[in-house]
Design a protein around this motif. Structure first.
Motif, mmCIF file in Angstrom:
data_model
loop_
_atom_site.group_PDB
_atom_site.id
_atom_site.type_symbol
_atom_site.label_atom_id
_atom_site.label_comp_id
_atom_site.label_asym_id
_atom_site.label_seq_id
_atom_site.Cartn_x
_atom_site.Cartn_y
_atom_site.Cartn_z
ATOM 1 N N LEU A 160 0.757 -11.200 -5.349
ATOM 2 C CA LEU A 160 0.853 -9.889 -4.721
ATOM 3 C C LEU A 160 1.111 -10.062 -3.234
ATOM 4 O O LEU A 160 0.358 -10.738 -2.538
ATOM 5 C CB LEU A 160 -0.456 -9.129 -4.939
ATOM 6 N N GLU A 161 2.190 -9.423 -2.735
ATOM 7 C CA GLU A 161 2.468 -9.424 -1.302
ATOM 8 C C GLU A 161 2.626 -7.976 -0.861
ATOM 9 O O GLU A 161 3.336 -7.191 -1.499
ATOM 10 C CB GLU A 161 3.744 -10.217 -1.004
ATOM 11 N N THR A 162 1.907 -7.612 0.204
ATOM 12 C CA THR A 162 1.950 -6.221 0.632
ATOM 13 C C THR A 162 1.578 -6.113 2.105
ATOM 14 O O THR A 162 1.128 -7.085 2.728
ATOM 15 C CB THR A 162 1.017 -5.351 -0.234
ATOM 16 N N LEU A 163 1.755 -4.930 2.661
ATOM 17 C CA LEU A 163 1.370 -4.640 4.036
ATOM 18 C C LEU A 163 -0.128 -4.361 4.120
ATOM 19 O O LEU A 163 -0.690 -3.692 3.245
ATOM 20 C CB LEU A 163 2.133 -3.430 4.565
ATOM 21 N N VAL A 164 -0.755 -4.857 5.175
ATOM 22 C CA VAL A 164 -2.172 -4.615 5.411
ATOM 23 C C VAL A 164 -2.371 -4.307 6.897
ATOM 24 O O VAL A 164 -1.439 -4.405 7.700
ATOM 25 C CB VAL A 164 -3.040 -5.832 5.003
ATOM 26 N N GLU A 180 -11.625 0.086 5.151
ATOM 27 C CA GLU A 180 -10.644 0.718 6.044
ATOM 28 C C GLU A 180 -9.256 0.721 5.409
ATOM 29 O O GLU A 180 -8.804 -0.289 4.854
ATOM 30 C CB GLU A 180 -10.608 0.003 7.384
ATOM 31 N N VAL A 181 -8.588 1.862 5.521
ATOM 32 C CA VAL A 181 -7.241 2.045 4.978
ATOM 33 C C VAL A 181 -6.460 2.939 5.934
ATOM 34 O O VAL A 181 -6.991 3.937 6.424
ATOM 35 C CB VAL A 181 -7.276 2.706 3.578
ATOM 36 N N LEU A 210 -2.068 1.414 3.490
ATOM 37 C CA LEU A 210 -2.137 0.063 4.038
ATOM 38 C C LEU A 210 -3.614 -0.269 4.218
ATOM 39 O O LEU A 210 -4.255 0.193 5.169
ATOM 40 C CB LEU A 210 -1.413 -0.027 5.386
ATOM 41 N N PRO A 211 -4.177 -1.065 3.316
ATOM 42 C CA PRO A 211 -5.600 -1.375 3.391
ATOM 43 C C PRO A 211 -5.859 -2.555 4.324
ATOM 44 O O PRO A 211 -4.951 -3.321 4.666
ATOM 45 C CB PRO A 211 -5.932 -1.766 1.946
ATOM 46 N N LEU A 224 -10.980 -5.981 -2.640
ATOM 47 C CA LEU A 224 -11.858 -5.136 -3.448
ATOM 48 C C LEU A 224 -11.054 -4.354 -4.471
ATOM 49 O O LEU A 224 -11.450 -4.246 -5.639
ATOM 50 C CB LEU A 224 -12.641 -4.182 -2.538
ATOM 51 N N TRP A 225 -9.925 -3.785 -4.041
ATOM 52 C CA TRP A 225 -9.059 -3.076 -4.989
ATOM 53 C C TRP A 225 -8.691 -3.990 -6.163
ATOM 54 O O TRP A 225 -8.710 -3.564 -7.318
ATOM 55 C CB TRP A 225 -7.780 -2.619 -4.304
#
Length: 334
Positions: free
Chosen positions: A236-240, A247-248, A264-265, A272-273
């Motif tokens: 999984l690759e995503t923006l954070v 915090e999100v 964007l968590p 945790l998700w």
């Protein structure tokens, strides 16, 4: 369905035959109907032009096709000027090129993204890909799929609804198969929603650059988990964002000029998700601030890119004032 639409269906015969086997059969039972629905109901006004560009590429048999090189180099020692021009003009008819780079003989396609940099950050941490059946969700034009195949994957299937990405993928595949023969790699012009629920069949599933486009990120994580066999690996690759557990960031409207960015968590929130979605042992293997050298406009992608999406006075912020893109790679198991 138009004649042009019908002409695309044979592109998927090989992957359909593969999906008829065992645990993949729930997908094979509906795949042809899915493709016919997509190609018929979602016609694209530029498709005829893209097909013309694709078919204009000269039938050259490469001397070599290196699926391990950063630019997936197709090489030929002797090309005449007419062939060189035809290759470049055909590929330019498939612009813009966003993910790559690719080398088609003497033509270097300098894509918007240096996708090889992301691959170099991700690949050392993966479970060995040799012989694995892989799903790449939101695969773009397939650059990372080719790198997976180059690392020994048994079968690679990508899904992305963009018709242009499909044409770009086919441009490279036609030449690659002239060098290697039939290759176990296919791009299906479908969405995540088209993958049968609870398929539980793939050894590895990639989702890179998709999660932040989903209105329901937990649902997406569960859908990804359910593509995997027991013990299969999610990449999984995503923006954070930088921040604490819980915090999100939800943009008011656009984020870095993109309209379809939802959540964007923080890194700990993302982990945790993953756990709440039923994934096991989620862990961070890379955290990287996207640089202006990794994503930028080029002669092959002439629209605005990352330098235009950031605050010109403070490159640590987007044009809207949010934190600049920070990308994480998380591995987990089903």
């Amino acid at each position: 369905m138009t004649a042009a639409d019908n002409s695309l269906l044979p592109w998927f015969d090989d992957v359909h035959a593969f999906l008829c086997e065992g645990k993949f059969s729930p997908w094979s039972n509906i795949l042809r109907e899915q493709l016919q629905t997509f190609l018929h109901d979602k016609e694209h006004g530029d498709q005829a032009r893209w097909l013309e560009a694709l078919d204009s590429l000269p039938a050259i048999t490469p001397d070599a096709c290196d699926l391990t090189s950063y630019d997936l180099a197709l090489t030929k020692t002797q090309l005449d000027d007419a062939q060189r021009d035809a290759v470049e003009q055909g590929l330019r008819g498939l612009m813009p090129w966003r993910k790559g780079p690719f080398r088609f003989f003497d033509t270097y396609v300098d894509t918007e993204w240096r996708s090889d940099w992301k691959w170099d950050r991700v690949a050392p941490h993966l479970a060995p890909l040799k012989g694995r059946n892989i799903l790449d969700v939101g695969c773009g034009s397939g650059y990372h799929m080719w790198r997976m195949l180059g690392d020994g994957a048994g079968r690679v299937i990508g899904i992305d609804p963009s018709r242009l990405f499909l044409m770009q993928f086919q441009a490279y595949k036609r030449y690659a198969e002239r060098a290697h023969g039939t290759l176990n790699i296919d791009l299906l012009p479908l969405r995540m929603e088209d993958v049968p629920p609870r398929l539980r069949a793939f050894d590895t599933t990639f989702s890179m650059g998709v999660l932040y486009h989903r209105k329901s990120p937990i649902d997406h994580l569960q859908e990804l988990r359910d593509t995997l066999r027991p013990g299969g690996q999610l990449v999984l690759e995503t923006l954070v964002i930088d921040g604490e557990l819980g915090e999100v960031l939800m943009p008011e409207d656009r984020y870095a000029m993109m309209r379809n960015v939802w959540f964007l968590p923080s890194v700990e929130t993302l982990l945790l998700w993953c756990r709440r979605a039923g994934l096991k042992n989620p862990r961070v293997v890379d955290l990287n601030q996207t640089s202006l050298d990794e994503q930028r406009s080029t002669d092959w992608m002439r629209f605005n890119s990352l330098p235009d999406f950031l605050d010109p006075e403070d490159r640590k912020k987007t044009a809207e004032g949010y934190p600049a893109p920070l990308r994480v790679v998380v591995l987990a198991e089903s």
